[in-house]
Design a protein around this motif. Structure first.
Motif, PDB file in Angstrom:
ATOM      1  N   GLY A 364      42.113  28.006  16.065  1.00 25.02           N
ATOM      2  CA  GLY A 364      42.082  28.824  14.854  1.00 25.02           C
ATOM      3  C   GLY A 364      40.719  28.804  14.187  1.00 25.02           C
ATOM      4  N   GLY A 365      40.708  29.015  12.870  1.00 25.69           N
ATOM      5  CA  GLY A 365      39.456  29.195  12.139  1.00 25.69           C
ATOM      6  C   GLY A 365      38.511  28.016  12.207  1.00 25.69           C
ATOM      7  N   ILE A 366      39.019  26.797  12.318  1.00 25.58           N
ATOM      8  CA  ILE A 366      38.144  25.631  12.335  1.00 25.58           C
ATOM      9  C   ILE A 366      37.197  25.653  13.537  1.00 25.58           C
ATOM     10  N   ALA A 367      37.599  26.313  14.618  1.00 23.99           N
ATOM     11  CA  ALA A 367      36.801  26.306  15.850  1.00 23.99           C
ATOM     12  C   ALA A 367      35.547  27.160  15.753  1.00 23.99           C
ATOM     13  N   ILE A 368      35.468  28.033  14.762  1.00 26.39           N
ATOM     14  CA  ILE A 368      34.277  28.873  14.636  1.00 26.39           C
ATOM     15  C   ILE A 368      33.336  28.344  13.563  1.00 26.39           C
ATOM     16  N   THR A 369      33.574  27.130  13.111  1.00 26.35           N
ATOM     17  CA  THR A 369      32.650  26.485  12.185  1.00 26.35           C
ATOM     18  C   THR A 369      31.605  25.695  12.956  1.00 26.35           C
TER      19      THR A 369
END
Length: 398
Positions: A364-369
């Motif tokens: 989810g979103g954490i992986a694109i940080t």
């Protein structure tokens, strides 16, 4: 090494990397001029002897082989550590060994074996690895080599040309090294320009630049003609042949064959690295989905996500089988090496790309940080898909 010894060896390498090649250490090294952690490289060389694996004992090596070297490459891929294992201990060492030049063995291999000196193989032109970017005239080099692994950090430059293999140093007259910005921030590349640079030939001076010996270059692969009808080699007799240079006479006398042999080794190494990285992505994803809770239960318990992770597992397992087959075939100089390498290069590239993409999707979103490591594996997947180019399926030899 036997299968059990290989497993024990891999466990030792992995234990060292788990302790010292952490995410924090990787990110710290990325921002340095060297691009990797020199302390990690010294530990790998001194405690495990990774740089010496494929070098015969008489030249200061461990006398193991290429399979063991590629196993280490795979473990380094697992933590995306960019120490000069691939560029120096694999490609640099193999280039010297394939030259059949025992004077070069004595001069270069001991320092490469203990890791005190690193080599960079200068090869590609601006369009890729099909054509050398540097030309040689009377042991003087002119031209530009692109996409050189650790080219700006190496102590020794090995240059592949249409006239054979040469050596020089970064401090030699006319050598200009420029770091190359890369998609993968964990891997250092350089562009190296040679302007009337004096160099020393490695190997026989009578090499046939047009492949007029017993091999004929065809497309991106090399097929054997009737004069090269050697039986398959075993790992043992290959090791013995490496110490005498007997099995390398064809590559040493034919620059086109030397380049193709090194390219097959490079593809096999990249496949091993891709498998190691893909497996870590799978493990990272399974761990995350087991701890991430939605609707009162871990998301890994949802059937749709189970199916996607099962598909990732199948890709990783099949890619590992292909990579192992390619490593063994290349190490033994098997007649099936070109086919095995093509399969591994194609499948491992596709598997790693898909697994890295799924890793981001399932995190989810954490992986694109920036703080999460998923993007480093995603970038490595896309970068390795282009490194050393892609092979064509070899034609069957009648």
């Amino acid at each position: 090494m036997s299968s059990n010894e290989l497993l024990e060896f891999r466990t030792s390498v992995r234990a060292l990397l788990d302790k010292h090649a952490t995410s924090a250490a990787l990110r710290s090294a990325m921002d340095t001029e060297l691009g990797y952690d020199p302390k990690l490289w010294r530990m790998l060389c001194e405690q495990v002897g990774v740089a010496a694996l494929a070098i015969p004992e008489q030249w200061g090596g461990a006398g193991a082989g290429l399979v063991e070297s590629l196993l280490v490459v795979g473990e380094l891929g697992r933590v995306v550590a960019s120490v000069p294992m691939l560029g120096s201990a694999v490609l640099g060492v193999q280039a010297v060994l394939l030259s059949g030049d025992e004077q070069a063995y004595a001069r270069l291999l001991p320092d490469l074996a203990d890791g005190s000196r690193t080599a960079a193989l200068c090869w590609a032109d601006a369009n890729g690895w099909d054509t050398p970017g540097v030309t040689a005239t009377n042991e003087t080099l002119t031209g530009t080599a692109h996409y050189v692994l650790h080219g700006a950090q190496a102590d020794l430059l090995l240059i592949l040309t249409d006239d054979g293999l040469f050596e020089t140093t970064p401090s030699a007259p006319g050598v200009t090294s420029t770091p190359t910005p890369a998609l993968d921030p964990t891997r250092q590349l350089a562009t190296i320009t040679f302007t009337n640079t004096p160099a020393t030939r490695i190997g026989p001076a009578h090499a046939q630049p047009n492949g007029t010996g017993d091999l004929t270059a065809t497309g991106n692969h090399t097929t054997a003609e009737t004069s090269d009808r050697r039986p398959p080699q075993t790992t043992d007799n290959l090791a013995n042949a490496q110490s005498t240079g007997a099995s390398h006479s064809t590559a040493a006398n034919n620059p086109a064959t030397l380049r193709q042999r090194l390219r097959e080794i490079a593809w096999a190494a990249i496949a091993a690295e891709q498998v190691g990285a893909a497996r870590h992505c799978l493990e990272m994803t399974v761990e995350y989905t087991a701890s991430r809770v939605q609707f009162g239960r871990p998301i890994g318990s949802f059937q749709a996500l189970k199916h996607r992770m099962a598909d990732m597992y199948v890709l990783v397992e099949s890619a590992e089988s292909a990579a192992l087959a390619a490593a063994q075939a290349v190490a033994e100089n098997s007649p099936s090496a070109a086919e095995d390498v093509w399969v591994a290069r194609t499948h491992c590239t596709e598997a790693f790309s898909q697994v890295a993409a799924e890793t981001i999707q399932l995190h989810g979103g954490i992986a694109i940080t920036w703080e999460h490591d998923a993007h480093l594996y995603f970038k490595r997947a896309h970068a390795t898909a282009e490194l050393f180019g892609a092979p064509r399926r070899p034609a069957t030899v009648a």
